[in-house]
Design a protein around this motif. Structure first.
Motif, PDB file in Angstrom:
ATOM      1  N   MET A 149      85.443 -33.441 -90.443  1.00 35.65           N
ATOM      2  CA  MET A 149      84.572 -33.874 -89.604  1.00 35.65           C
ATOM      3  C   MET A 149      83.635 -32.857 -88.606  1.00 35.65           C
ATOM      4  O   MET A 149      82.676 -32.125 -88.873  1.00 35.65           O
ATOM      5  N   TYR A 196      82.426 -29.329 -90.491  1.00 36.84           N
ATOM      6  CA  TYR A 196      81.761 -29.946 -91.110  1.00 36.84           C
ATOM      7  C   TYR A 196      80.651 -29.333 -90.070  1.00 36.84           C
ATOM      8  O   TYR A 196      79.668 -28.893 -90.865  1.00 36.84           O
ATOM      9  N   GLU A 219      72.652 -30.571 -99.230  1.00 38.67           N
ATOM     10  CA  GLU A 219      72.290 -31.090 -98.053  1.00 38.67           C
ATOM     11  C   GLU A 219      70.683 -30.850 -97.547  1.00 38.67           C
ATOM     12  O   GLU A 219      70.532 -31.972 -97.260  1.00 38.67           O
ATOM     13  N   PHE A 264      77.458 -36.046 -95.240  1.00 39.34           N
ATOM     14  CA  PHE A 264      79.090 -35.877 -95.307  1.00 39.34           C
ATOM     15  C   PHE A 264      79.763 -36.871 -96.308  1.00 39.34           C
ATOM     16  O   PHE A 264      80.842 -35.940 -96.745  1.00 39.34           O
TER      17      PHE A 264
END
Length: 226
Positions: A42, A45, A119, A133
């Motif tokens: 996370m 990202y 994305e 995600f």
């Protein structure tokens, strides 16, 4: 010579702690690995794809902590662990392992190679950041996640110094620390020690075999450009 299991029987029957050592190491290694797989992916990202004030500065500050030797932080970590009452607990062994920055760097570098068009298309379709995600980025990160999981598990399974500092109770020791108890001042139980070493390598071997397909894929992709 005939193949015998006498030394393994002596290992398991000669000390009441060995099963606890293995269990403690499994709990520590899996807990730290699970934390890094979730948190580092996370965070990677966020640093790779999201834009926010001070992103690059914060990343380089985090990256600079990799240059700090563990011996410099050993005493402060012990003092903090003692003050919050985690001496001789698995929490005290696990907690410092959650602050390693290497996984964030690894995942950031990998996620940066993923095309942003995926994305962006999902965002146009109304997908939330978490859904982007979870359903787009994370499935594409399986090779990097496998590599991160293997590196993290092996590192903390083999960790010796910090468990030595933070545990005094023989029942709370990890397997690597416990194996050292077979080495005495006046002699070493080499046969039992070797049997313990063999059994201690089995979990790391199993983890690698489970993740080898994605791990090899991540290694292969490091040589592919474009």
């Amino acid at each position: 010579p005939a193949f015998k299991l006498d030394n393994f029987q002596r290992l398991l029957g000669g000390t009441k702690y060995y099963a606890n050592w293995m269990l403690n190491s499994l709990i520590v290694a899996f807990a730290v690995t699970a934390w890094h797989v979730v948190f580092d992916t996370m965070a990677g990202y966020a640093f790779a794809k999201r834009r926010f004030p001070g992103r690059d500065v914060l990343f380089w500050i985090l990256l600079s902590t990799l240059m700090i030797p563990i011996h410099v932080t050993l005493i402060p970590l012990y003092i903090i662990t003692r003050r919050i009452g985690l001496i001789d607990t698995l929490g005290g062994v696990i907690l410092p392992g959650t602050a390693v920055v290497f996984g964030i760097f690894l995942m950031r570098q990998y996620i940066q190679t993923l095309p942003s068009e995926l994305e962006e298309a999902a965002r146009v379709d109304g997908a939330s950041e978490f859904r982007i995600f979870w359903e787009i980025i994370l499935p594409l990160c399986k090779p990097a996640v496998a590599a991160l999981a293997i590196f993290t598990f092996v590192r903390f399974w083999n960790d010796f110094l910090w468990p030595l500092v933070v545990t005094n109770d023989p029942d709370m020791r990890t397997v690597q620390l416990g194996l050292a108890m077979f080495q005495g001042r006046y002699g070493t139980q080499w046969t039992v020690l070797m049997a313990g070493t063999v059994t201690a390598t089995l979990p790391t071997l199993a983890v690698f075999l489970l993740g080898q397909r994605w791990f090899i894929q991540s290694v292969a992709q490091t040589g592919v450009k474009g």
